[in-house]
Design a protein around this motif. Structure first.
Motif, short mmCIF file in Angstrom:
data_model
loop_
_atom_site.label_atom_id
_atom_site.label_comp_id
_atom_site.label_asym_id
_atom_site.label_seq_id
_atom_site.Cartn_x
_atom_site.Cartn_y
_atom_site.Cartn_z
N GLY A 263 -57.92 96.26 1.20
CA GLY A 263 -57.83 97.14 2.36
C GLY A 263 -57.40 96.40 3.62
O GLY A 263 -56.68 96.95 4.45
N SER B 65 -53.40 95.68 4.03
CA SER B 65 -52.58 96.88 4.11
C SER B 65 -52.90 97.65 5.39
O SER B 65 -51.98 98.06 6.12
CB SER B 65 -52.78 97.75 2.87
N SER B 66 -54.18 97.81 5.70
CA SER B 66 -54.51 98.61 6.90
C SER B 66 -54.18 97.86 8.18
O SER B 66 -53.74 98.46 9.15
CB SER B 66 -55.99 98.97 6.91
N THR C 42 -50.46 98.07 8.75
CA THR C 42 -50.04 99.42 9.15
C THR C 42 -50.46 99.73 10.58
O THR C 42 -49.67 100.26 11.37
CB THR C 42 -50.63 100.47 8.17
N ILE D 41 -43.65 96.56 -6.38
CA ILE D 41 -44.74 96.72 -7.35
C ILE D 41 -44.22 96.20 -8.69
O ILE D 41 -43.13 96.60 -9.13
CB ILE D 41 -45.13 98.21 -7.44
N ARG E 44 -44.48 95.03 -12.86
CA ARG E 44 -45.10 95.29 -14.16
C ARG E 44 -44.42 94.41 -15.21
O ARG E 44 -43.21 94.18 -15.14
CB ARG E 44 -44.90 96.75 -14.59
N ARG F 122 -52.33 103.70 -9.03
CA ARG F 122 -52.21 104.25 -7.67
C ARG F 122 -53.41 103.85 -6.82
O ARG F 122 -54.52 103.66 -7.31
CB ARG F 122 -52.18 105.77 -7.80
N ILE G 220 -56.60 103.64 -4.54
CA ILE G 220 -57.77 104.49 -4.37
C ILE G 220 -58.22 104.51 -2.91
O ILE G 220 -59.15 105.18 -2.54
CB ILE G 220 -59.00 104.00 -5.19
N ALA H 3 -57.99 104.81 4.07
CA ALA H 3 -57.01 104.26 5.01
C ALA H 3 -56.64 105.31 6.07
O ALA H 3 -56.56 105.01 7.26
CB ALA H 3 -55.76 103.80 4.26
N LEU I 233 -57.29 104.48 9.81
CA LEU I 233 -56.13 104.39 10.72
C LEU I 233 -56.13 105.55 11.71
O LEU I 233 -55.85 105.36 12.90
CB LEU I 233 -54.83 104.38 9.91
C1 HEM Z 1 -53.42 100.01 -5.17
C2 HEM Z 1 -50.99 100.64 -1.00
C3 HEM Z 1 -55.20 100.65 1.43
C4 HEM Z 1 -57.54 99.49 -2.62
C5 HEM Z 1 -52.41 100.18 -4.25
C6 HEM Z 1 -51.01 100.30 -4.59
C7 HEM Z 1 -50.33 100.47 -3.42
C8 HEM Z 1 -51.29 100.47 -2.34
C9 HEM Z 1 -48.82 100.64 -3.26
C10 HEM Z 1 -50.42 100.26 -5.99
C11 HEM Z 1 -50.22 98.86 -6.51
C12 HEM Z 1 -49.62 98.81 -7.88
O1 HEM Z 1 -49.27 99.85 -8.46
O2 HEM Z 1 -49.45 97.70 -8.42
C13 HEM Z 1 -51.94 100.72 0.01
C14 HEM Z 1 -51.63 101.03 1.39
C15 HEM Z 1 -52.82 101.04 2.08
C16 HEM Z 1 -53.86 100.73 1.12
C17 HEM Z 1 -50.24 101.33 1.95
C18 HEM Z 1 -53.13 101.29 3.53
C19 HEM Z 1 -52.31 101.67 4.45
C20 HEM Z 1 -56.19 100.36 0.54
C21 HEM Z 1 -57.59 100.30 0.88
C22 HEM Z 1 -58.25 99.95 -0.27
C23 HEM Z 1 -57.26 99.82 -1.32
C24 HEM Z 1 -58.17 100.58 2.26
C25 HEM Z 1 -59.72 99.77 -0.50
C26 HEM Z 1 -60.64 100.39 0.14
C27 HEM Z 1 -56.63 99.54 -3.65
C28 HEM Z 1 -56.98 99.36 -5.06
C29 HEM Z 1 -55.80 99.54 -5.79
C30 HEM Z 1 -54.74 99.81 -4.82
C31 HEM Z 1 -58.38 99.03 -5.61
C32 HEM Z 1 -55.72 99.66 -7.30
C33 HEM Z 1 -54.99 98.69 -8.02
C34 HEM Z 1 -54.72 99.10 -9.43
O3 HEM Z 1 -55.17 100.11 -9.97
O4 HEM Z 1 -53.99 98.33 -10.04
N1 HEM Z 1 -52.56 100.28 -2.88
N2 HEM Z 1 -53.27 100.53 -0.11
N3 HEM Z 1 -56.02 100.06 -0.79
N4 HEM Z 1 -55.28 99.81 -3.56
FE1 HEM Z 1 -54.30 100.26 -1.86
#
Ligand code: HEM
Length: 494
Positions: free
Chosen positions: A271, A274-275, A278, A339, A341, A436, A438, A443, A447
């Protein structure tokens, strides 16, 4: 190289030329991935392969490319084999990519179910009061007006707001003392060099390992103290530690404390970057558009009342433009541009080339790369795509996203809704499919509340003669190039 050329499968995707066999196009891609993607797209079409630090990486662009990779079947594509070397030493064992995908899916469900309406209601209050005291009492905005360096400022505020809400009061208190240094050392584990050398006994990796252990111990101590105090969650105890402490895997095993600790570290790290990236872009963009800052304040007065009552989760949902600022910023500045794979079985894709369509076979030696940021920058979907215009998401705006002949409902289903559903949407800053994000709702709450609070308190302005800073792609999460300094002036009445 000769062997590769001779053995090259004629059905393989076209390969981007480079003089350097191992380095390939690593530098061009690493310096400016979007320039690289758009240039290659023009020459080869939506699907092409390039060499990234010795690996053959096949890029699949366009909405079909996004879908192909992000909705790929488990037997065909794999994320954990790519990411685990980098993430496991940082997050710790047994979570996210250091476990089978089915276990990750359970862990993601635990987190998702913990992000309840009650949780968000309490978070909005905590985040906005943390932001208010950061502006009014913190060191950064001490004077009535002056200059601020946006990137470190938002990194600090993001960590305070996330720890106060999602992470809970004990973690927030520790950020005033020991946690900031530990966090910094742990974060060094995400240096891009660690994509290859995360195992190496380099000084930054030693620090990372010490920090990982200390942070895990700290979380486990917090959990123990809560259990020793009776382990009963009171009304208002909405943080994620409480939620995970009460979760049980499908086979009946309660989530072990160590895994709760590691999941909390994963959430903190995922978090934070990314946050904070942004929110930095949001403020930098706003500094170039004082008119939008006034529109945002106007919206709050119109929708919530002239006296600007305290923000709540319910009234945050009513601030349409506020959310559109976040949405538009993520269209152009999503922090994750690539991203990856691993290909597990040969895959076939039909791709648009500049002149025709072709069918390519992608072998298991390749890595796949999806870059949804490309579709979100294409005029086919977003007129005048490089213009940051939050009002383009208004109904009927001249820059309104193209409707592709659908009615509004179909269009929202297609993935343009505030929470995009399918993988076929051209707008996917949070990814799609089984991996995707969570954190999307969190966020948006974080934000949105930070933005709505800051707009009430300060005005931002670009320094005269300065341009918007470019993007720094050199770390794992892209962010504004530092220093990114703007002028602020506190509003008279907040
Ligand atoms: C996965 C973007 C905020 C936790 C992802 C993915 C993206 C992303 C693009 C997919 C990655 C992949 O497919 O390999 C963002 C953006 C954020 C944000 C743009 C804020 C602006 C957060 C926050 C948290 C978080 C605040 C936690 C509280 C996670 C987790 C995954 C994930 C645990 C899962 C990874 C998986 O299943 O492989 N995020 N994220 N993200 N994000 Fe975020």
């Amino acid at each position: 190289v000769v062997r590769q050329v001779l053995l090259k499968d004629k059905n393989a995707p076209p390969e981007v030329w480079s003089w350097f066999p191992v380095l390939g196009n690593t530098i061009w891609y690493g310096m400016d991935p979007f320039d690289f993607f758009f240039t290659c797209k023009e020459k080869y079409g939506d699907v092409f392969t390039f060499i990234l630090l010795g690996r053959r990486v096949t890029v699949c662009l366009g909405t079909k490319g996004n879908e192909f990779i992000l909705n790929g079947k488990l037997k065909d594509v794999n994320a954990e084999e790519i990411y685990t070397g980098l993430t496991t030493p940082v997050f710790g064992e047994g979570v996210v990519y250091d476990c089978p995908n089915s276990k990750l899916m359970e862990q993601k469900k635990f987190v998702k179910f913990g992000l309840t309406m009650e949780a968000f209601q309490s978070y909005v209050d905590l985040i906005s009061s943390e932001t208010r005291s950061f502006v009014e009492k913190g060191k950064v905005f001490q004077a009535h007006s002056g200059k601020i360096d946006i990137v470190p400022t938002m990194a600090e505020l993001t960590i305070y707001t996330a720890s106060r809400s999602l992470q809970g009061p004990e973690v927030r208190a520790k950020f005033d003392s020991t946690f900031a240094d530990l966090y910094h050392d742990l974060d060094m584990g995400f240096s891009p060099i660690n994509f290859m050398l995360s195992w190496a006994p380099l000084p930054h990796n030693r620090k990372r390992d010490i920090a990982q252990k200390k942070m895990t111990d700290t979380y486990m101590e917090i959990i123990k103290q809560r259990r020793d105090a009776g382990g009963k969650r009171e009304k208002g105890d909405e943080d994620m530690i409480w939620n995970l402490m009460g979760c049980t895997y499908k086979d009946g095993t309660p989530v072990p404390d160590r895994e709760v600790a590691h999941m909390m570290i994963a959430l903190l790290m995922a978090g934070q970057h990314s946050s904070s990236s942004t929110s930095s872009w949001i403020l930098l963009r706003l500094a170039t558009r004082p008119d939008i800052q006034e529109d945002l304040l106007e919206e709050q007065k119109r929708v919530l009342g002239e006296d600007l009552p305290p923000l709540t989760y319910e009234n945050l949902q009513k601030l349409t433009l506020n959310a559109q600022v976040v949405k538009e910023t993520l269209r152009l500045h999503a922090p994750i541009h690539s991203i990856l794979r691993k290909v597990k079985s040969p895959m076939t894709i039909v791709a648009n080339t500049p002149t025709t369509t072709k069918t390519y076979q992608i072998p298991t030696t390749h890595t796949l790369l999806s870059a949804p940021g490309v579709t979100s920058r294409e005029s086919e979907f977003f007129p005048d795509p490089m213009t940051w215009e939050p009002h383009r998401w208004d109904e009927g705006h001249p820059l309104a996203y193209t409707r592709m002949g659908m009615d509004k409902e179909e269009f929202e289903d297609y993935g343009y809704g505030m929470i995009s559903k399918g993988a076929s949407s051209p707008y996917l800053p949070f990814g799609a499919g089984r991996h995707r994000c969570i954190g999307e709702q969190f966020a948006y709450v974080q934000l949105g509340a930070v933005l709505a609070t800051i707009v009430r308190l300060v005005k931002l302005r670009q320094i005269e003669g300065k341009e918007l800073v470019p993007t720094d792609y050199s770390s794992l999460f892209s962010r504004p190039m530092a220093p990114a300094v703007v002028e602020f002036e506190k509003r008279e009445k907040a």
